[in-house]
Write an enzyme that holds these catalytic residues in place. Sequence first.
Site, PDB file in Angstrom:
ATOM      1  N   ASP A   4       0.773  -1.335   0.142  1.00  0.00           N
ATOM      2  CA  ASP A   4       0.113  -0.068  -0.105  1.00  0.00           C
ATOM      3  C   ASP A   4       0.931   1.230   0.014  1.00  0.00           C
ATOM      4  O   ASP A   4       1.960   1.210   0.623  1.00  0.00           O
ATOM      5  CB  ASP A   4      -0.757   0.101   1.348  1.00  0.00           C
ATOM      6  CG  ASP A   4      -2.081   0.910   1.326  1.00  0.00           C
ATOM      7  OD1 ASP A   4      -1.875   2.117   0.781  1.00  0.00           O
ATOM      8  OD2 ASP A   4      -3.187   0.459   1.479  1.00  0.00           O
ATOM      9  N   ARG A  63      -0.694   4.600   0.057  1.00  0.00           N
ATOM     10  CA  ARG A  63      -1.352   5.581   0.359  1.00  0.00           C
ATOM     11  C   ARG A  63      -0.991   6.317   1.508  1.00  0.00           C
ATOM     12  O   ARG A  63      -0.862   7.572   1.610  1.00  0.00           O
ATOM     13  CB  ARG A  63      -2.900   5.080   0.665  1.00  0.00           C
ATOM     14  CG  ARG A  63      -3.577   4.682  -0.363  1.00  0.00           C
ATOM     15  CD  ARG A  63      -5.033   4.262  -0.019  1.00  0.00           C
ATOM     16  NE  ARG A  63      -4.821   2.844   0.711  1.00  0.00           N
ATOM     17  CZ  ARG A  63      -6.183   2.316   1.278  1.00  0.00           C
ATOM     18  NH1 ARG A  63      -6.935   2.710   0.948  1.00  0.00           N
ATOM     19  NH2 ARG A  63      -5.904   0.914   1.730  1.00  0.00           N
TER      20      ARG A  63
END
Length: 419
Positions: free
Chosen positions: A330, A332
């Site tokens: 990830d 983000r």
Amino acid sequence: MVEEKKRVKHITLTSHPGQPGSGCVPVKWGATDPLIRGPIVGTVTESRQRNVIGTHSGSYSVYRALAVASGSLKPDHKPDLTNTAPAEPIGPYPSWSDPEKIVSLDPFGAIVADAFKDYLTKGYDIRPTIAVTKAHINMPEIKEAMDAGRLKPDGHLLLANGDVVVTKAAIEPVWYLPGVAKRFGVEEAELRRVLFENTAGMFPELVTRPDLEILLPPIGGMTVYFFGDIRAASDPKIPLAVRVHDECNGSDVFGSDICTCRPYLTHGIEVCIETAQKGGAGLIVYYRKEGRALGEVTKFLVYNARKRQEGGDRADQYFARTECVAGVQDMRFQDLMPDVLHWLGITKIDKFVSMSNMKHDAIVKTGIKILERVSIPDSLIPADAKVEMEAKVAAGYFSKDEKPTAEELKRVKGRDLNE
């Protein structure tokens, strides 16, 4: 020899730390008075006025370049900001003057025409990085909730045809590099170097102009949707529902059933409407972070890798296949996400429509209280998305549902958050 002279000339143009152009206004991030803070000037029409690295509109600046190159747009065009003021006033709030609460957007970005009027009169090319307007949204899931009796039209917020009246804001990223570096626990010089290298030297000023502390990164921003009175979001006595959603084009727009993105988004909207109808307010924050900020090409490659592996798509290999392609699970990194909540003056969230620990922890770390986490109902999870949910639970993405304590309920003056 000729090539060496060209190289030296290029460096000279961008390596004058401490000596901004004669028309450059210094930025004092965190100042309460916008005139002391100074405007964000990312213009390419007046190079001497520039006080930031990069240019406005993020990745859309490339389309602007195409428009100029094709002759469709005059290179020196300056926007006429007449009647572009926010449809609803927002702030200022104490968090606007805290240089650690907001580091990735300009809190004055929506009011440049007013806050920096004198500079505009003097010919400075200052452009808004936030725009606030009003609109109606209509999604079939909301009408379905109405037909099922979960939502009822009130003629004000929710209309009989399923239209929902909202105020929405579009926000471009504005990074205060010292603050971003501190948020991620790295040295500013290291952050600048890595940004410079991983954009293939797109912005030389990152390493040659330490005096320029603001970066307008070439990435997408976010859109914020308000349900009810915007000012209520900053009042801790009024119930507030929030859904922070990261873009998933396949599900959000085209209804792909491989994930829970659209169902979670529409469920969040339903909770926001319900909360606003009961005298509270609702907020949807929609970030442009496609495929966990790995990008849609990477996401589709991972889809293929997962489904073609021996045994098919399995929860225990869900993130392993992502790491094989992208190198990480990830990207983000929700550390910057809470800034928009501080822009709205939010100090407490009653219903947080998410079970993501990454989002929850990033928010509470900045001092915002979350009373209750609201999970997606099992009935809304598509059959093909169950492997995603199982994988996220196993990886620690989600936590079990948490209810507010009696003491926390008292803090909102007896309002029933679970009615």
